[in-house]
Each structure stands twice: as C-alpha cells, then as structure tokens.
Motif scaffolding. Structure first.
Motif, PDB file in Angstrom:
ATOM      1  N   ILE A  29       0.836  -1.197   0.000  1.00 50.93           N
ATOM      2  CA  ILE A  29       0.000   0.000   0.000  1.00 50.93           C
ATOM      3  C   ILE A  29       0.873   1.249   0.000  1.00 50.93           C
ATOM      4  O   ILE A  29       1.721   1.432   0.878  1.00 50.93           O
ATOM      5  CB  ILE A  29      -0.952   0.002   1.208  1.00 50.93           C
ATOM      6  N   PHE A  30       0.684   2.070  -1.028  1.00 55.91           N
ATOM      7  CA  PHE A  30       1.296   3.389  -1.116  1.00 55.91           C
ATOM      8  C   PHE A  30       0.176   4.385  -0.859  1.00 55.91           C
ATOM      9  O   PHE A  30      -0.833   4.402  -1.570  1.00 55.91           O
ATOM     10  CB  PHE A  30       1.921   3.606  -2.489  1.00 55.91           C
ATOM     11  N   ASP A  31       0.342   5.216   0.149  1.00 56.48           N
ATOM     12  CA  ASP A  31      -0.759   5.946   0.775  1.00 56.48           C
ATOM     13  C   ASP A  31      -0.659   7.449   0.526  1.00 56.48           C
ATOM     14  O   ASP A  31       0.433   8.012   0.510  1.00 56.48           O
ATOM     15  CB  ASP A  31      -0.703   5.629   2.273  1.00 56.48           C
ATOM     16  N   PHE A  70       2.900  -1.979   4.344  1.00 66.88           N
ATOM     17  CA  PHE A  70       2.819  -0.550   4.056  1.00 66.88           C
ATOM     18  C   PHE A  70       4.071  -0.147   3.287  1.00 66.88           C
ATOM     19  O   PHE A  70       5.184  -0.187   3.817  1.00 66.88           O
ATOM     20  CB  PHE A  70       2.710   0.241   5.354  1.00 66.88           C
ATOM     21  N   GLY A  71       3.901   0.239   2.035  1.00 65.24           N
ATOM     22  CA  GLY A  71       5.037   0.558   1.184  1.00 65.24           C
ATOM     23  C   GLY A  71       5.430   2.011   1.182  1.00 65.24           C
ATOM     24  O   GLY A  71       6.382   2.395   0.505  1.00 65.24           O
ATOM     25  N   GLY A  72       4.683   2.845   1.934  1.00 62.75           N
ATOM     26  CA  GLY A  72       5.035   4.258   2.009  1.00 62.75           C
ATOM     27  C   GLY A  72       3.923   5.139   1.484  1.00 62.75           C
ATOM     28  O   GLY A  72       2.748   4.772   1.469  1.00 62.75           O
ATOM     29  N   SER A 137       9.301   6.430 -11.121  1.00 56.94           N
ATOM     30  CA  SER A 137      10.236   5.305 -11.258  1.00 56.94           C
ATOM     31  C   SER A 137      10.949   5.023  -9.942  1.00 56.94           C
ATOM     32  O   SER A 137      11.167   3.864  -9.577  1.00 56.94           O
ATOM     33  CB  SER A 137      11.258   5.599 -12.354  1.00 56.94           C
ATOM     34  N   ASP A 138      11.299   6.091  -9.218  1.00 58.34           N
ATOM     35  CA  ASP A 138      11.901   5.907  -7.892  1.00 58.34           C
ATOM     36  C   ASP A 138      10.974   5.106  -6.984  1.00 58.34           C
ATOM     37  O   ASP A 138      11.413   4.206  -6.253  1.00 58.34           O
ATOM     38  CB  ASP A 138      12.164   7.264  -7.221  1.00 58.34           C
ATOM     39  N   ILE A 139       9.684   5.433  -7.026  1.00 61.09           N
ATOM     40  CA  ILE A 139       8.718   4.737  -6.163  1.00 61.09           C
ATOM     41  C   ILE A 139       8.623   3.272  -6.555  1.00 61.09           C
ATOM     42  O   ILE A 139       8.660   2.373  -5.698  1.00 61.09           O
ATOM     43  CB  ILE A 139       7.334   5.409  -6.239  1.00 61.09           C
ATOM     44  N   ARG A 140       8.511   3.005  -7.850  1.00 61.68           N
ATOM     45  CA  ARG A 140       8.411   1.612  -8.305  1.00 61.68           C
ATOM     46  C   ARG A 140       9.634   0.806  -7.869  1.00 61.68           C
ATOM     47  O   ARG A 140       9.506  -0.325  -7.369  1.00 61.68           O
ATOM     48  CB  ARG A 140       8.272   1.558  -9.826  1.00 61.68           C
ATOM     49  N   GLU A 141      10.814   1.377  -8.058  1.00 60.08           N
ATOM     50  CA  GLU A 141      12.041   0.663  -7.695  1.00 60.08           C
ATOM     51  C   GLU A 141      12.122   0.441  -6.189  1.00 60.08           C
ATOM     52  O   GLU A 141      12.563  -0.625  -5.728  1.00 60.08           O
ATOM     53  CB  GLU A 141      13.251   1.454  -8.183  1.00 60.08           C
ATOM     54  N   THR A 142      11.689   1.421  -5.419  1.00 62.12           N
ATOM     55  CA  THR A 142      11.753   1.308  -3.964  1.00 62.12           C
ATOM     56  C   THR A 142      10.772   0.255  -3.455  1.00 62.12           C
ATOM     57  O   THR A 142      11.112  -0.566  -2.598  1.00 62.12           O
ATOM     58  CB  THR A 142      11.467   2.669  -3.311  1.00 62.12           C
ATOM     59  N   LEU A 143       9.553   0.254  -3.992  1.00 63.24           N
ATOM     60  CA  LEU A 143       8.583  -0.765  -3.597  1.00 63.24           C
ATOM     61  C   LEU A 143       9.067  -2.155  -3.990  1.00 63.24           C
ATOM     62  O   LEU A 143       8.913  -3.118  -3.222  1.00 63.24           O
ATOM     63  CB  LEU A 143       7.226  -0.484  -4.247  1.00 63.24           C
ATOM     64  N   ALA A 144       9.651  -2.271  -5.186  1.00 62.09           N
ATOM     65  CA  ALA A 144      10.140  -3.573  -5.643  1.00 62.09           C
ATOM     66  C   ALA A 144      11.248  -4.105  -4.754  1.00 62.09           C
ATOM     67  O   ALA A 144      11.425  -5.328  -4.624  1.00 62.09           O
ATOM     68  CB  ALA A 144      10.629  -3.474  -7.089  1.00 62.09           C
ATOM     69  N   ALA A 145      11.989  -3.193  -4.116  1.00 70.68           N
ATOM     70  CA  ALA A 145      13.082  -3.591  -3.228  1.00 70.68           C
ATOM     71  C   ALA A 145      12.615  -3.757  -1.778  1.00 70.68           C
ATOM     72  O   ALA A 145      13.442  -3.943  -0.879  1.00 70.68           O
ATOM     73  CB  ALA A 145      14.204  -2.558  -3.297  1.00 70.68           C
ATOM     74  N   ASN A 146      11.292  -3.705  -1.545  1.00 73.50           N
ATOM     75  CA  ASN A 146      10.736  -3.829  -0.190  1.00 73.50           C
ATOM     76  C   ASN A 146      11.289  -2.773   0.756  1.00 73.50           C
ATOM     77  O   ASN A 146      11.613  -3.055   1.912  1.00 73.50           O
ATOM     78  CB  ASN A 146      10.979  -5.230   0.383  1.00 73.50           C
ATOM     79  N   GLY A 351     -11.565  -7.562  -7.404  1.00 73.22           N
ATOM     80  CA  GLY A 351     -10.608  -8.513  -7.932  1.00 73.22           C
ATOM     81  C   GLY A 351      -9.173  -8.083  -7.665  1.00 73.22           C
ATOM     82  O   GLY A 351      -8.903  -6.971  -7.206  1.00 73.22           O
ATOM     83  N   GLU A 352      -8.231  -8.971  -7.985  1.00 71.78           N
ATOM     84  CA  GLU A 352      -6.817  -8.694  -7.729  1.00 71.78           C
ATOM     85  C   GLU A 352      -6.351  -7.445  -8.452  1.00 71.78           C
ATOM     86  O   GLU A 352      -5.592  -6.645  -7.888  1.00 71.78           O
ATOM     87  CB  GLU A 352      -5.962  -9.898  -8.150  1.00 71.78           C
ATOM     88  N   THR A 353      -6.784  -7.254  -9.683  1.00 68.64           N
ATOM     89  CA  THR A 353      -6.337  -6.093 -10.458  1.00 68.64           C
ATOM     90  C   THR A 353      -6.824  -4.799  -9.822  1.00 68.64           C
ATOM     91  O   THR A 353      -6.060  -3.831  -9.678  1.00 68.64           O
ATOM     92  CB  THR A 353      -6.849  -6.180 -11.907  1.00 68.64           C
ATOM     93  N   LEU A 354      -8.082  -4.759  -9.418  1.00 73.42           N
ATOM     94  CA  LEU A 354      -8.621  -3.551  -8.790  1.00 73.42           C
ATOM     95  C   LEU A 354      -7.951  -3.289  -7.448  1.00 73.42           C
ATOM     96  O   LEU A 354      -7.617  -2.136  -7.124  1.00 73.42           O
ATOM     97  CB  LEU A 354     -10.132  -3.677  -8.608  1.00 73.42           C
ATOM     98  N   ILE A 355      -7.728  -4.328  -6.661  1.00 68.35           N
ATOM     99  CA  ILE A 355      -7.068  -4.142  -5.366  1.00 68.35           C
ATOM    100  C   ILE A 355      -5.668  -3.567  -5.557  1.00 68.35           C
ATOM    101  O   ILE A 355      -5.246  -2.668  -4.826  1.00 68.35           O
ATOM    102  CB  ILE A 355      -7.034  -5.466  -4.582  1.00 68.35           C
ATOM    103  N   ALA A 356      -4.946  -4.053  -6.551  1.00 66.52           N
ATOM    104  CA  ALA A 356      -3.604  -3.516  -6.824  1.00 66.52           C
ATOM    105  C   ALA A 356      -3.674  -2.049  -7.223  1.00 66.52           C
ATOM    106  O   ALA A 356      -2.832  -1.236  -6.814  1.00 66.52           O
ATOM    107  CB  ALA A 356      -2.930  -4.330  -7.918  1.00 66.52           C
ATOM    108  N   LYS A 357      -4.691  -1.688  -8.000  1.00 64.29           N
ATOM    109  CA  LYS A 357      -4.852  -0.278  -8.381  1.00 64.29           C
ATOM    110  C   LYS A 357      -5.111   0.584  -7.155  1.00 64.29           C
ATOM    111  O   LYS A 357      -4.517   1.660  -6.992  1.00 64.29           O
ATOM    112  CB  LYS A 357      -6.008  -0.132  -9.370  1.00 64.29           C
ATOM    113  N   LEU A 358      -6.016   0.127  -6.287  1.00 66.08           N
ATOM    114  CA  LEU A 358      -6.365   0.895  -5.101  1.00 66.08           C
ATOM    115  C   LEU A 358      -5.188   0.994  -4.132  1.00 66.08           C
ATOM    116  O   LEU A 358      -5.007   2.015  -3.462  1.00 66.08           O
ATOM    117  CB  LEU A 358      -7.558   0.254  -4.393  1.00 66.08           C
ATOM    118  N   CYS A 359      -4.383  -0.057  -4.052  1.00 67.25           N
ATOM    119  CA  CYS A 359      -3.274  -0.083  -3.098  1.00 67.25           C
ATOM    120  C   CYS A 359      -2.112   0.810  -3.521  1.00 67.25           C
ATOM    121  O   CYS A 359      -1.522   1.477  -2.672  1.00 67.25           O
ATOM    122  CB  CYS A 359      -2.789  -1.513  -2.885  1.00 67.25           C
TER     123      CYS A 359
END
Length: 373
Positions: A29-31, A70-72, A137-146, A351-359
């Motif tokens: 979750i990115f908030d 919580f991903g930030g 891109s910074d956010i994507r990379e940071t989330l991918a690295a936990n 569904g999984e896709t919508l939950i990922a969008k919301l998160c």
C-alpha cells in the motif's frame, strides 16, 4: 535496509506460525497522506527518529510497516496551530459542529518548523528506514526492493514565500507535493473549517499569489493537493492548472456531508482531468453522521470506495489514510492492520487487479502524469 530486515522477519514469522500470510501484506500500500513526521517532531525531532526504526506507539513505524505491507506514501510536513485537540475532538463527536478556523501562521514562524520536519524525513533516509522518491520510477524501484517509498509533501504553504524562493529550494531538496492551504488561510488561498453538516462552498478561493503558485508548481512538476481547499479554491485550480486534479485524503460528500469531503460536481471535474482521490480513514469524514467516533466498520470505508469508483472510475481511486493525524476506525489503528483492509476488499468482490490499483498502482499512474517522469 531497516525495512527490508523487518520484511524478512515477517516472512520468517509467517513460515513458522502463520499469523501473517504473504497475500495479506501484498500488494503493498502506497498511501496519500500521513502525519508521522509531525508526531516525531513533537516527540523530540531528530532524537525521535530512533522511534520510527525501533517501534513507537503511533500508527506508522518500520516494524508495523513490514507487518502490514505498508510501502510508504506522502509524508506530510505540517505546521501545527495551537489547537486544544481534546476540545476539538469533543466538539466533533457531537451531532453537528462548526469549529472556527485557526489563525494564519506567518512565514517566519512556519519556516523553521518545516525545516525541522524535513530534516527528520532525510534523517530517516540516512538511517535506511525509507527512501525519499522524486519520480514515479523511484517509487516503483523502492517498492520492488521492499523499502518504504516516501514523497516529500507539505500540507499548508505557510513556509512558501511570495517570491517562491523557498519553493525553488525545497523542490531541489525533493519537495514533490504541496497543499496550498490546510484548514486556515494562507497568502495563497483559503481552506475549509471542520464543519458538519456543510459543503466546501465557504468564502473566496485562491489569491493572485495562489494563482501564481499553481502555475509555478505545474512548471516544476509539484503536485497540488486539493484536500483542504474550499470549493472556490478547488475551482480556481481546476481552471488554471494543466495537471490532473488530486485530493490526497478526502471522501465522498454524497455519503458524509462534511465540509472536507468532495461533492459529485468536484468528483466529475477530477474524473475529467484524469486525476485522483485518496480515501481518508478519518472517522468524521467516513461516518454518515460526521461524528468523530471510532466505531466505524470497514464496510463503511468500502461504501466510500464504491461511491468514488462509481464517480471516478477504477483508475482514479486510492488510499489516503491520514495515519498519525486523525482518529481512524478501531479495526485499522495502524499500518500493521492493513491486511484487514485487503481481506475486506477481496471479500467485498474487488478482484486482484482492482485491489492492486487501489493499493498503489493508481497513485503511480497519476504521479507519472503530474511529474512527467
């Protein structure tokens, strides 16, 4: 690094005893809004940074973030007014209320507070507790690295001078999101009081300085947060900004007729701009009766999500908790509780896709459009 260590600990705990399942903590979750920097500032400033790493009694720290997935998100810097919080919450627990707007805060008083809270944010980055992100891109990379991804946000522009000298410097430091007002006036515009029942059609909108601020933020790629603007200010931004309209932590006025919530007409404008709304967990903005009482079921949050999705579409809705800055539902008192929200979404039929969008995916989409990166 600190967050990664806690994530590994959580997964090891799951493999041994099973209280936290991997699917419960993902997608991350990115908030849209939290006030943990204000709480650390009040707890001692830089000396309180250890509490974020080792654990604290509030809603957000590194350990709770790993436990809840919580991903930030947007880490707000906020200059507090001298408000009697006990009185405020007592008044907001009543069937109706109209709290007076706090007095404006002068630049020379606001600036050192903003610097102090920004220093805490960057100290947490130095400690490895989070990463301050300047691009999507910074956010994507940071989330991918936990790791925890943090956007430097200022809620209320009291520390921005009329010539924008501080804005330029803060942008270079990493500022990427700004609310022209909190619920008090600035040289840029006017906010909404905590009033129920009411809408945001209260007083004048942006000043000439405010219109200039909109233009400069668009040029720099600083996202403008509309959550605390009154309706006139909202429509001023809608007319003058070339970017998507974003309210980081607001709810549906059609369910809860609070001055802080968004009307259907505002939601239509946000949709037209391809913007975004983050669901605020603050109970007074969730409850039909607008009262500051914590006995709010997650199903009431899902009602707001359903309403926002109906009016905005699945790509323009996310979360904007207001953790560490508001009274939230009893079942979601910290980010460690976020697996309950994911489960409720799935049980509700998302569904999984919508939950990922919301998160988090919808936040990344709108930031790419706003920042151009």
């Amino acid at each position: 690094m600190v967050y990664e260590i806690f994530c590994r600990m959580v997964l090891e705990l799951d493999s041994r005893s099973g209280p936290i399942l991997p699917e419960q903590t993902h997608p991350l979750i990115f908030d849209g809004h939290n006030d943990v920097l204000l709480q650390l500032y009040r707890a001692g400033g830089l000396t309180a940074s250890d509490q974020f790493v080792s654990g604290r009694t509030g809603a957000i720290d590194a350990q709770k973030s790993a436990q809840g997935g919580f991903g930030g998100g947007f880490f707000a810097v906020y200059v507090p007014s001298p408000v009697d919080l006990e009185f405020k919450f007592e008044e907001m627990a009543k069937p109706s209320y109209d709290l007076p707007l706090p007095d404006p805060i002068e630049w020379e008083d606001a600036f050192p507070v903003v610097m102090a809270q920004a220093a805490i944010l960057f100290d947490l980055e130095q400690r490895g507790a989070l990463t301050v992100c300047r691009t999507a891109s910074d956010i994507r990379e940071t989330l991918a690295a936990n790791r925890i991804a943090a956007v430097f946000h200022i809620e209320g522009a009291e520390a921005i001078d009329a010539d924008f000298h501080t804005l330029e410097v803060l942008y270079q430091a990493g500022l990427r999101s700004l609310g022209p007002v909190w619920s008090r006036s600035t040289i840029f515009g006017h906010g909404v009081p905590f009033r129920y029942p009411s809408d945001g059609n209260i007083g004048p909108g942006l000043t000439d300085y405010g219109l200039r601020l909109v233009k400069r933020c668009d040029e720099l790629g600083i996202m403008l947060d509309l959550s605390h603007l009154n309706e006139a200010g909202f429509w001023d931004v809608a007319r003058h900004s070339t970017k998507p309209l974003v309210a980081t932590h607001s709810n549906a006025h059609g369910i809860c007729p609070h001055s802080r919530n968004l009307t259907d007409k505002q939601l239509a404008a946000i949709r037209e701009s391809d913007g975004m709304v983050g669901l605020n967990f603050a109970v007074a903005f969730l409850r039909d009766d607008g009262r500051m009482l914590a006995d709010v079921p997650i199903s009431q949050m899902l009602r707001h999500l359903d309403y926002l999705i109906e009016h905005l579409g699945e790509d323009r809705v996310g979360l904007g908790s207001d953790y560490d800055g508001a009274i939230v539902p009893e079942d979601l008192t910290s980010v460690a509780s976020l697996p309950k929200l994911r489960r409720a979404m799935a049980q509700h039929g998302y569904g999984e896709t919508l939950i990922a969008k919301l998160c988090h995916e919808n936040w990344l989409r709108v930031l790419e459009k706003t920042w151009g990166q």
